[in-house]
Design a protein around this motif. Structure first.
Motif, PDB file in Angstrom:
ATOM      1  N   GLY A   1      18.016  60.861  17.115  1.00  0.00           N
ATOM      2  CA  GLY A   1      17.089  60.597  19.360  1.00  0.00           C
ATOM      3  C   GLY A   1      17.742  59.847  20.128  1.00  0.00           C
ATOM      4  N   LEU A   2      17.224  59.663  21.416  1.00  0.00           N
ATOM      5  CA  LEU A   2      18.010  59.510  22.568  1.00  0.00           C
ATOM      6  C   LEU A   2      17.349  57.720  22.211  1.00  0.00           C
ATOM      7  N   ARG A   3      16.909  57.745  21.891  1.00  0.00           N
ATOM      8  CA  ARG A   3      16.990  56.054  21.509  1.00  0.00           C
ATOM      9  C   ARG A   3      17.233  55.308  20.968  1.00  0.00           C
ATOM     10  N   ARG A   4      18.355  56.016  19.272  1.00  0.00           N
ATOM     11  CA  ARG A   4      18.828  55.361  18.205  1.00  0.00           C
ATOM     12  C   ARG A   4      17.702  54.535  17.807  1.00  0.00           C
TER      13      ARG A   4
ATOM     14  N   LEU B   1      20.213  62.599  29.719  1.00  0.00           N
ATOM     15  CA  LEU B   1      20.032  61.217  30.386  1.00  0.00           C
ATOM     16  C   LEU B   1      18.855  60.455  30.065  1.00  0.00           C
ATOM     17  N   THR B   2      18.863  58.893  30.361  1.00  0.00           N
ATOM     18  CA  THR B   2      18.277  58.067  30.076  1.00  0.00           C
ATOM     19  C   THR B   2      18.620  56.719  30.838  1.00  0.00           C
ATOM     20  N   PRO B   3      17.954  56.443  31.545  1.00  0.00           N
ATOM     21  CA  PRO B   3      17.803  55.242  32.171  1.00  0.00           C
ATOM     22  C   PRO B   3      18.865  54.323  31.673  1.00  0.00           C
ATOM     23  N   ALA B   4      18.611  54.127  29.891  1.00  0.00           N
ATOM     24  CA  ALA B   4      19.815  53.068  28.859  1.00  0.00           C
ATOM     25  C   ALA B   4      21.170  53.306  29.143  1.00  0.00           C
ATOM     26  N   MET B   5      21.307  54.405  29.424  1.00  0.00           N
ATOM     27  CA  MET B   5      22.742  54.882  30.436  1.00  0.00           C
ATOM     28  C   MET B   5      23.317  54.537  31.813  1.00  0.00           C
ATOM     29  N   ASP B   6      22.108  54.060  31.919  1.00  0.00           N
ATOM     30  CA  ASP B   6      23.219  54.012  33.421  1.00  0.00           C
ATOM     31  C   ASP B   6      23.793  53.075  33.077  1.00  0.00           C
ATOM     32  N   SER B   7      24.459  52.024  32.102  1.00  0.00           N
ATOM     33  CA  SER B   7      25.282  50.631  31.720  1.00  0.00           C
ATOM     34  C   SER B   7      26.537  51.191  31.151  1.00  0.00           C
ATOM     35  N   LEU B   8      26.413  52.343  31.226  1.00  0.00           N
ATOM     36  CA  LEU B   8      27.655  53.457  30.299  1.00  0.00           C
ATOM     37  C   LEU B   8      28.887  52.524  30.590  1.00  0.00           C
ATOM     38  N   PHE B   9      28.943  52.333  31.935  1.00  0.00           N
ATOM     39  CA  PHE B   9      30.022  52.515  32.987  1.00  0.00           C
ATOM     40  C   PHE B   9      30.643  51.267  32.641  1.00  0.00           C
ATOM     41  N   THR B  10      29.805  50.068  32.507  1.00  0.00           N
ATOM     42  CA  THR B  10      29.632  48.572  32.264  1.00  0.00           C
ATOM     43  C   THR B  10      29.926  48.127  30.541  1.00  0.00           C
ATOM     44  N   GLY B  11      29.549  47.840  30.563  1.00  0.00           N
ATOM     45  CA  GLY B  11      29.223  48.034  28.307  1.00  0.00           C
ATOM     46  C   GLY B  11      30.147  48.291  27.997  1.00  0.00           C
ATOM     47  N   PRO B  12      29.577  47.855  26.634  1.00  0.00           N
ATOM     48  CA  PRO B  12      31.162  47.753  25.648  1.00  0.00           C
ATOM     49  C   PRO B  12      31.613  49.632  25.457  1.00  0.00           C
ATOM     50  N   SER B  13      32.888  49.848  24.940  1.00  0.00           N
ATOM     51  CA  SER B  13      33.893  50.872  24.934  1.00  0.00           C
ATOM     52  C   SER B  13      32.775  51.350  24.036  1.00  0.00           C
TER      53      SER B  13
END
Length: 380
Positions: A55-58, A125-137
């Motif tokens: 699911g979207l929250r894993r 698309l969720t707010p948790a994905m907003d850090s996609l570009f700055t988070g871990p690979s």
């Protein structure tokens, strides 16, 4: 023109804060509004369980069951799907003190959750994905693999099989068991699976880039340039069999190094998705928060269009707090783009007025403490 997949009815039991809930939908977009913590995202998460995975929250399955519930959770949906009308049911049950997820299609049990992709494709698309570009690979790899999975359902199985083989190799090396026949067998499997994963990821980037370029003038969002780095990123002109041979040879040569490191240091598990803002010639992680959000929305919409083009069926979109940081003009353009895809979208927000430009293209549902109430003329 793409055919439409949509959810016509949704029922939940003991899912998150819902004791039970039922919605009848008419194929239009669905806007869920209510205060924070009322259960909007929980309902959207339930819809996301109509796809393979967590699911979207894993979330762990045990965390999804309503606190205090005697058994597991249940989700039932009547779907107009890629194979026609179908009833999908999924939920959890205990077996030998282990929580297992089950699936039924038209009331009959099926062995694999992968069969869900025969009926519908979900993109979120969720707010948790907003850090996609700055988070871990690892987050960007997971994001890219979900993109691939939407058009290549076998990709998830290849990825899990690779991880399993790699763990076996790591364990043998850690125990000092350098048996050449055992390791060679595992490394053969890793080479075939790893190269297949890398090729599928590169193909997704190629297809997505082509569509982004083709639709550039129509998009209200900035153009993203995509590149894969870290594994076979400069060797993709070679034939797959040659790539497999090369990777297998490197694994055999680096056994000592990997044993010392306690892990496999080269493979698709080390790749990274690099994203740049084309017009600004700037890496996404250096862009402003608003620009990063716009880049991500543009990517999701382009991917949805790609899925629709390749499968012939528009996917169902799950867009959590999608309008929160957009001005009125960009919100209207976003909703027009979503509607033009031809599928059904579920959207959440605290303020109904932010979705006013959707007009009668959407059903509006109010969520309050796990209770659902539809606007007039829209039964829930």
């Amino acid at each position: 023109m793409n055919d439409k997949t949509c959810i016509a009815r949704l029922k939940l039991g003991d899912f998150r804060n819902y004791i039970s809930a039922s919605l009848r939908l008419d194929g239009r977009h669905v806007v869920l509004t209510g205060t924070n913590g009322s259960g909007k995202t929980n309902l959207m998460e339930a819809v996301s369980f109509l796809s393979p995975g967590r699911g979207l929250r894993r979330a762990a399955l045990s965390d999804v069951v309503r606190a205090g519930a005697a058994g597991g959770f249940s989700i039932f949906a009547e779907v107009q799907g890629m194979a026609g009308e179908v009833e999908l049911g999924t939920g959890t049950e205990m077996q030998d003190e282990t929580t297992l997820r089950r699936l039924r299609v038209n009331g009959a049990p099926v062995r694999s959750l992968d069969e869900l992709t025969d009926h519908l494709r979900l993109i979120w698309l969720t707010p948790a994905m907003d850090s996609l570009f700055t988070g871990p690979s690892s987050e960007r790899r997971r994001f890219l693999d979900r993109l691939v999975l939407s058009i290549d359902p076998g990709h998830g199985r290849r990825a899990s099989d690779f991880e399993r083989a790699m763990r076996s190799r790591n364990r043998l090396l850690a125990e000092g068991r350098f048996d050449p026949s055992w390791l060679a067998g595992i490394e053969n499997q890793m080479a075939a699976l790893g190269v297949a994963m890398a090729v599928a990821r590169q193909e997704m980037i190629r297809l997505l880039t082509g569509l982004i370029d083709e639709r550039r003038a129509l998009s209200p969002f900035p153009v993203a340039d995509l590149r894969l780095e870290g594994f076979l990123d400069r060797e993709n002109a070679q034939a797959a069999i040659d790539l497999e041979d090369g990777y297998r040879d490197r694994l055999a040569m680096e056994r000592g190094r990997d044993a010392a490191a306690g892990r496999t240091l080269e493979g698709p598990h080390r790749s990274d998705l690099l994203v740049r803002h084309r017009d600004k010639a700037m890496e996404a992680e250096r862009c402003s928060t608003g620009e990063q959000k716009a880049l991500l929305i543009g990517l999701i919409l382009a991917h949805a269009e790609l899925v629709a083009s390749m499968t012939g069926f528009a996917p169902i979109l799950l867009l959590d707090e999608i309008a929160a940081h957009l001005d009125e003009g960009r919100r209207a353009a976003l909703f027009d783009r979503i509607d033009a895809l031809g599928g059904q979208a579920f959207m959440t927000g605290t303020d109904r007025h932010m979705f006013a430009s959707l007009g009668d293209r959407a059903q509006f549902i109010t969520v309050q403490d796990g209770l659902l109430s539809a606007d007039e003329n829209h039964g829930a």
